[in-house]
Motif scaffolding. Sequence first.
Motif, PDB file in Angstrom:
ATOM      1  N   UNK A  72      36.218  13.631  43.549  1.00  0.00           N
ATOM      2  CA  UNK A  72      37.056  14.335  42.564  1.00  0.00           C
ATOM      3  C   UNK A  72      36.897  13.712  41.183  1.00  0.00           C
ATOM      4  N   UNK A  73      36.805  12.378  41.121  1.00  0.00           N
ATOM      5  CA  UNK A  73      36.635  11.705  39.825  1.00  0.00           C
ATOM      6  C   UNK A  73      35.283  12.048  39.211  1.00  0.00           C
ATOM      7  N   UNK A  74      34.250  12.177  40.038  1.00  0.00           N
ATOM      8  CA  UNK A  74      32.923  12.581  39.529  1.00  0.00           C
ATOM      9  C   UNK A  74      33.041  13.956  38.852  1.00  0.00           C
ATOM     10  N   UNK A  75      33.722  14.887  39.512  1.00  0.00           N
ATOM     11  CA  UNK A  75      33.917  16.223  38.925  1.00  0.00           C
ATOM     12  C   UNK A  75      34.689  16.136  37.606  1.00  0.00           C
ATOM     13  N   UNK A  76      35.759  15.353  37.596  1.00  0.00           N
ATOM     14  CA  UNK A  76      36.607  15.245  36.392  1.00  0.00           C
ATOM     15  C   UNK A  76      35.855  14.587  35.238  1.00  0.00           C
ATOM     16  N   UNK A  77      35.034  13.588  35.539  1.00  0.00           N
ATOM     17  CA  UNK A  77      34.233  12.924  34.491  1.00  0.00           C
ATOM     18  C   UNK A  77      33.196  13.900  33.933  1.00  0.00           C
ATOM     19  N   UNK A  81      32.857  15.896  29.543  1.00  0.00           N
ATOM     20  CA  UNK A  81      31.804  15.990  28.515  1.00  0.00           C
ATOM     21  C   UNK A  81      32.116  17.090  27.512  1.00  0.00           C
ATOM     22  N   UNK A  82      32.483  18.280  28.024  1.00  0.00           N
ATOM     23  CA  UNK A  82      32.800  19.399  27.130  1.00  0.00           C
ATOM     24  C   UNK A  82      34.209  19.328  26.588  1.00  0.00           C
ATOM     25  N   UNK A  83      35.132  18.839  27.399  1.00  0.00           N
ATOM     26  CA  UNK A  83      36.535  18.825  26.984  1.00  0.00           C
ATOM     27  C   UNK A  83      36.764  17.869  25.812  1.00  0.00           C
ATOM     28  N   UNK A 326      40.461  24.858  37.386  1.00  0.00           N
ATOM     29  CA  UNK A 326      40.612  24.201  36.083  1.00  0.00           C
ATOM     30  C   UNK A 326      39.307  24.203  35.285  1.00  0.00           C
ATOM     31  N   UNK A 327      38.173  24.161  35.961  1.00  0.00           N
ATOM     32  CA  UNK A 327      36.906  24.195  35.215  1.00  0.00           C
ATOM     33  C   UNK A 327      36.751  25.537  34.490  1.00  0.00           C
ATOM     34  N   UNK A 427      28.232  26.213  28.834  1.00  0.00           N
ATOM     35  CA  UNK A 427      28.207  24.752  29.025  1.00  0.00           C
ATOM     36  C   UNK A 427      27.755  24.391  30.436  1.00  0.00           C
ATOM     37  N   UNK A 428      26.656  23.666  30.529  1.00  0.00           N
ATOM     38  CA  UNK A 428      26.009  23.403  31.826  1.00  0.00           C
ATOM     39  C   UNK A 428      26.933  22.692  32.805  1.00  0.00           C
ATOM     40  N   UNK A 429      27.620  21.628  32.347  1.00  0.00           N
ATOM     41  CA  UNK A 429      28.422  20.826  33.270  1.00  0.00           C
ATOM     42  C   UNK A 429      29.627  21.599  33.814  1.00  0.00           C
ATOM     43  N   UNK A 430      30.235  22.448  32.966  1.00  0.00           N
ATOM     44  CA  UNK A 430      31.361  23.257  33.448  1.00  0.00           C
ATOM     45  C   UNK A 430      30.882  24.229  34.523  1.00  0.00           C
ATOM     46  N   UNK A 431      29.748  24.866  34.274  1.00  0.00           N
ATOM     47  CA  UNK A 431      29.163  25.781  35.271  1.00  0.00           C
ATOM     48  C   UNK A 431      28.816  25.033  36.553  1.00  0.00           C
TER      49      UNK A 431
END
Length: 455
Positions: A72-77, A81-83, A326-327, A427-431
């Motif tokens: 979960x922390x990997x996803x949140x980190x 990047x975009x946030x 949330x993403x 945004x790549x990471x959000x996708x």
Amino acid sequence: MNTLIAIIGLGVLCLLFEILDFRKAIIPVTIIGLLGVLGLTVADYNAPASYYNNMISVNNFSVTFSSLFIVLTIFLVALSHNFYENHQSKLSDFIAIKIFLLSGAVAMVSFGNLAMFFLGIEVLSISLYILAASNRMNLKSNEAGMKYFLMGSFASGIILFGICLVYGAMGSFDVSEISQMSQSAELPIWFPIGIILLSIGMLFKIAAVPFHFWAPDVYEGSPSMTTATMSTLAKVVAMATFFKLLTALNADLNYNFQLVIVIISIASMTVGNIMALKQSNVKRMLAFSGISHAGFMIMTLLSVGTSAGSLLYYATAYSLAGIGAFSVLFYVCKNQNNEDITNFQGLGKTNPLLAAVLTGSLLSMAGIPIFSGFFAKLALFNQTIDAGYLVVVIVAVINSIISVGYYFKLILAMYSKEPNETRTGKPFLIYAVAILSLLLNIALGLFPSLVMDLI
């Protein structure tokens, strides 16, 4: 123990990268570091051990939940990047706080001593207080930080008082010693009172009714990234810790205690869902949804001997759906002043992929088949019926039907309304996070034994 040391080292490294002006490397290095920490954690599976005079106790329960927290922390980190792209000078602070928050989470499920349990809670809570009030120019963020700090401090005080009473009754902070002594015929009255106070403090942290009043305002006022962290990571950490606390201390879960659990579970599910029906702000709606899901997870306390696997599966299903939701919210509400449902209108036409991810995540929370949320509820219901609490399951099924109402309100806005504006950029990471969380959700729905058989 290696996991905790590695996580804290990674947090310090994030701060050093700021000093050395390596800001662009912070997020990729942190994600790679967390993947390495995940490998270290998985290596401890089936290898029970204790460290520092049983301060830390490693078993399959702590290893599996720690692995979930790290994922979960990997996803949140990655979403950070975009946030935080407009706050580059503070990026290292935000990422480091999330890493230290993770160290508190791991300590909370790995404690072998009540002192380590309290230390873990405080590390996690202080990190969240800072993140909730991190948008200093926003009045709502300041309000959220203050409310969360006050309510969290009261909860921590109640927990500390409970620990003091348990220590007064048993003369030890060591969990294994307390567990052995609690089997004796005559226990001092302070021990059950201490357990009750610990339970009340943890119910505050989980945001279960009637200790939920802080959650909607704090979720709405906090920056969306913090709300995502509280709604997914912090909630499942608190629930897993509460479960471990009651089992590790060998607390007497008699009929009266279980009756209170039944009332709290039913109240949390019902109040959470009914209040969510009235919400037009998506973050606030997800806050009340989280309260109802806390009610579902509390059902595992009615059969603590057999429900550890079900709790892990439900926590995984719920948090993956939360990350997916949330993403999409980050993408849709970027540069907006609010998170109203009107922002999501027409998303099915302007961005079908993210609309599909949000739909899948909401259907999983509602408990619709092929998604893991359905099978998580099914496993939970079976165990609760076996424990002899059919009434709770009937109420839970009714609440699952009620929840469809507000989840579909958001889905209908995406597919039946005309878009307000056209959003540009992909945004790549959000996708990546959105799609990966949905795929994992479906995979665990098709193969539930992958998670349920781990404990």
